[in-house]
Design a protein around this motif. Sequence first.
Motif, PDB file in Angstrom:
ATOM      1  N   ALA A 145     -11.952   3.047   7.899  1.00  0.00           N
ATOM      2  CA  ALA A 145     -11.130   1.946   7.359  1.00  0.00           C
ATOM      3  C   ALA A 145      -9.484   2.429   7.078  1.00  0.00           C
ATOM      4  CB  ALA A 145     -11.675   1.288   6.152  1.00  0.00           C
ATOM      5  N   CYS A 146      -8.907   3.020   8.051  1.00  0.00           N
ATOM      6  CA  CYS A 146      -7.789   3.706   8.060  1.00  0.00           C
ATOM      7  C   CYS A 146      -6.680   2.785   7.497  1.00  0.00           C
ATOM      8  CB  CYS A 146      -7.534   4.402   9.199  1.00  0.00           C
ATOM      9  SG  CYS A 146      -7.213   3.483  10.599  1.00  0.00           S
ATOM     10  N   ASP A 194     -15.751  -1.831  13.119  1.00  0.00           N
ATOM     11  CA  ASP A 194     -16.443  -2.097  11.610  1.00  0.00           C
ATOM     12  C   ASP A 194     -17.133  -1.113  11.282  1.00  0.00           C
ATOM     13  OD1 ASP A 194     -17.892  -3.298   9.636  1.00  0.00           O
ATOM     14  OD2 ASP A 194     -18.945  -4.918  10.707  1.00  0.00           O
ATOM     15  N   THR A 230      -2.309   6.229   6.235  1.00  0.00           N
ATOM     16  CA  THR A 230      -1.623   6.951   5.341  1.00  0.00           C
ATOM     17  C   THR A 230      -2.265   8.174   5.198  1.00  0.00           C
ATOM     18  OG1 THR A 230      -1.047   4.947   4.120  1.00  0.00           O
ATOM     19  CG2 THR A 230      -0.901   6.933   2.870  1.00  0.00           C
ATOM     20  N   ASP A 244     -10.209   0.853  11.803  1.00  0.00           N
ATOM     21  CA  ASP A 244     -10.222  -0.166  10.944  1.00  0.00           C
ATOM     22  C   ASP A 244     -10.644  -1.540  11.632  1.00  0.00           C
ATOM     23  OD1 ASP A 244      -8.651  -0.371   7.856  1.00  0.00           O
ATOM     24  OD2 ASP A 244      -8.860  -2.333   9.015  1.00  0.00           O
ATOM     25  N   VAL A 245     -11.102  -2.564  10.725  1.00  0.00           N
ATOM     26  CA  VAL A 245     -11.452  -3.818  11.333  1.00  0.00           C
ATOM     27  C   VAL A 245     -10.353  -4.815  11.549  1.00  0.00           C
ATOM     28  CG1 VAL A 245     -11.754  -5.040   8.947  1.00  0.00           C
ATOM     29  CG2 VAL A 245     -13.591  -5.511  10.992  1.00  0.00           C
ATOM     30  N   MET A 292       0.855  -1.215  -0.096  1.00  0.00           N
ATOM     31  CA  MET A 292       0.088  -0.086   0.016  1.00  0.00           C
ATOM     32  C   MET A 292       0.899   1.294   0.105  1.00  0.00           C
ATOM     33  SD  MET A 292      -3.202  -1.020  -0.370  1.00  0.00           S
ATOM     34  CE  MET A 292      -4.188   0.656  -0.037  1.00  0.00           C
ATOM     35  N   ARG A 348      -4.527  12.132  -2.653  1.00  0.00           N
ATOM     36  CA  ARG A 348      -4.875  12.319  -1.213  1.00  0.00           C
ATOM     37  C   ARG A 348      -4.724  13.773  -0.893  1.00  0.00           C
ATOM     38  NH1 ARG A 348      -4.884   6.761   1.324  1.00  0.00           N
ATOM     39  NH2 ARG A 348      -3.648   5.223   0.126  1.00  0.00           N
ATOM     40  N   SER A 373     -10.597   6.189   2.177  1.00  0.00           N
ATOM     41  CA  SER A 373     -10.154   6.100   0.998  1.00  0.00           C
ATOM     42  C   SER A 373      -9.911   4.508   0.718  1.00  0.00           C
ATOM     43  CB  SER A 373      -8.492   6.766   0.883  1.00  0.00           C
ATOM     44  OG  SER A 373      -7.901   6.367   1.998  1.00  0.00           O
ATOM     45  N   LEU A 374     -10.124   4.308  -0.660  1.00  0.00           N
ATOM     46  CA  LEU A 374      -9.823   3.045  -1.095  1.00  0.00           C
ATOM     47  C   LEU A 374     -10.624   1.727  -0.441  1.00  0.00           C
ATOM     48  CD1 LEU A 374      -5.819   3.415  -1.944  1.00  0.00           C
ATOM     49  CD2 LEU A 374      -8.049   4.316  -3.301  1.00  0.00           C
ATOM     50  N   GLN A 384     -19.211  -0.639   9.321  1.00  0.00           N
ATOM     51  CA  GLN A 384     -20.824  -0.806   8.981  1.00  0.00           C
ATOM     52  C   GLN A 384     -21.477  -0.760  10.429  1.00  0.00           C
ATOM     53  OE1 GLN A 384     -20.045  -3.847   5.316  1.00  0.00           O
ATOM     54  NE2 GLN A 384     -19.972  -4.612   7.482  1.00  0.00           N
ATOM     55  N   THR A 437     -14.253  -2.623  -0.640  1.00  0.00           N
ATOM     56  CA  THR A 437     -13.844  -3.878   0.119  1.00  0.00           C
ATOM     57  C   THR A 437     -14.908  -4.197   1.341  1.00  0.00           C
ATOM     58  OG1 THR A 437     -12.626  -2.699   1.919  1.00  0.00           O
ATOM     59  CG2 THR A 437     -11.442  -3.154   0.258  1.00  0.00           C
ATOM     60  N   PHE A 438     -15.798  -3.061   1.436  1.00  0.00           N
ATOM     61  CA  PHE A 438     -16.857  -3.442   2.710  1.00  0.00           C
ATOM     62  C   PHE A 438     -17.940  -4.253   1.967  1.00  0.00           C
ATOM     63  CE2 PHE A 438     -16.214   1.418   3.839  1.00  0.00           C
ATOM     64  CZ  PHE A 438     -15.318   1.187   4.543  1.00  0.00           C
ATOM     65  N   PRO A 439     -18.187  -5.259   2.769  1.00  0.00           N
ATOM     66  CA  PRO A 439     -19.486  -6.140   2.565  1.00  0.00           C
ATOM     67  C   PRO A 439     -20.789  -5.357   2.073  1.00  0.00           C
ATOM     68  CG  PRO A 439     -18.397  -7.059   4.371  1.00  0.00           C
ATOM     69  CD  PRO A 439     -17.743  -5.816   3.973  1.00  0.00           C
TER      70      PRO A 439
HETATM   71  C1  LIG Z   1      -7.208  -0.886   0.592  1.00  0.00           C
HETATM   72  S1  LIG Z   1      -7.385  -0.808   2.080  1.00  0.00           S
HETATM   73  C2  LIG Z   1      -7.080   1.019   2.293  1.00  0.00           C
HETATM   74  C3  LIG Z   1      -6.769   1.583   3.527  1.00  0.00           C
HETATM   75  C4  LIG Z   1      -6.610   2.907   3.614  1.00  0.00           C
HETATM   76  N1  LIG Z   1      -7.950   3.852   3.703  1.00  0.00           N
HETATM   77  C5  LIG Z   1      -5.638   3.556   2.689  1.00  0.00           C
HETATM   78  O1  LIG Z   1      -6.123   4.400   1.605  1.00  0.00           O
HETATM   79  O2  LIG Z   1      -4.439   3.247   2.551  1.00  0.00           O
HETATM   80  C6  LIG Z   1      -8.869  -1.278   2.770  1.00  0.00           C
HETATM   81  C7  LIG Z   1      -8.963  -1.366   4.278  1.00  0.00           C
HETATM   82  O3  LIG Z   1     -10.502  -1.474   4.676  1.00  0.00           O
HETATM   83  C8  LIG Z   1     -10.411  -2.092   5.732  1.00  0.00           C
HETATM   84  N2  LIG Z   1     -11.803  -2.659   5.886  1.00  0.00           N
HETATM   85  C9  LIG Z   1     -12.218  -3.661   5.178  1.00  0.00           C
HETATM   86  N3  LIG Z   1     -13.567  -4.053   5.733  1.00  0.00           N
HETATM   87  C10 LIG Z   1     -13.804  -3.124   6.545  1.00  0.00           C
HETATM   88  C11 LIG Z   1     -14.913  -3.035   7.700  1.00  0.00           C
HETATM   89  N4  LIG Z   1     -15.933  -3.752   7.523  1.00  0.00           N
HETATM   90  N5  LIG Z   1     -14.629  -2.093   8.659  1.00  0.00           N
HETATM   91  C12 LIG Z   1     -13.449  -1.356   8.835  1.00  0.00           C
HETATM   92  N6  LIG Z   1     -12.449  -1.661   8.005  1.00  0.00           N
HETATM   93  C13 LIG Z   1     -12.524  -2.405   6.956  1.00  0.00           C
HETATM   94  C14 LIG Z   1      -9.343  -3.256   5.536  1.00  0.00           C
HETATM   95  O4  LIG Z   1      -8.862  -3.763   6.867  1.00  0.00           O
HETATM   96  C15 LIG Z   1      -8.278  -2.379   4.828  1.00  0.00           C
HETATM   97  O5  LIG Z   1      -7.405  -1.776   6.153  1.00  0.00           O
END
Ligand SMILES: C[S@@+](CC[C@H](N)C(=O)[O-])C[C@H]1O[C@@H](n2cnc3c(N)ncnc32)[C@H](O)[C@@H]1O
Length: 187
Positions: free
Chosen positions: A32-33, A78, A37, A52-53, A5, A17, A95-96, A80, A100-102
């Motif tokens: 989802a930090c 979480d 970064t 972050d999860v 990353m 960013r 960001s990004l 959500q 990834t979130f369900p």
């Molecule tokens: C591609 S990384 C992006 C991380 C950061 N935001 C960045 O821009 O570098 C996606 C992040 O989403 C987190 N994530 C995924 N599902 C999540 C959830 N339900 N709740 C919180 N974080 C979650 C992952 O653990 C991961 O750190």
Amino acid sequence: MLGRMEWLNRLVTRRYRQPHFQQARGRVLDVACGTATNARYVPDATEYVGIDVSVDMLEQAAANVDWLTRGETLREMDAQNLDFEDDSFDTVISSLSTCTFPDPVAALSEMGRVCAPDGQILLLEHGRSSVGSIARFQDWRADAHFEKHSCRWNQEPLDVVVESPLTVVESSSALLGIITAIEARPE
Ligand SMILES: C[S@@+](CC[C@H](N)C(=O)[O-])C[C@H]1O[C@@H](n2cnc3c(N)ncnc32)[C@H](O)[C@@H]1O
């Protein structure tokens, strides 16, 4: 050694960013930090809270924010189901992450709930390219990419935000339509 990353950030996402998250003010929540970064791109005068999860990500985030002196807070949570009161942040950034979130709409709803009514939500997302051949490649490899990285890389970020309770104030795209910067408000 730099992780995947961090390389991606140095080569691609840093330039997007910086201007986007410089707009943050007041108490800032980074949803989802990851490795935090974004903490280096929000103004010094803000208070940064990252969630972050993933415990592994948060451990790396703790090392990353060590040199910052704003008293950053990092919590396992979480997206959500955010464990914060309504209206408790002036700015929510992410960001990004929606790829990834369900349930990305649930996560965006939560971002709106914890953001003050006059606050701002700043998203920097990646998605389906506006260039046909690239988009078709993304579609073709979508399942394999998701299996490997848990990421829906051909998702349209703006469509997901429009589907959520948030109101889009402004959006712009870059990098062949793959990167989208979105400013939204809670409703
Ligand atoms: C591609 S990384 C992006 C991380 C950061 N935001 C960045 O821009 O570098 C996606 C992040 O989403 C987190 N994530 C995924 N599902 C999540 C959830 N339900 N709740 C919180 N974080 C979650 C992952 O653990 C991961 O750190």
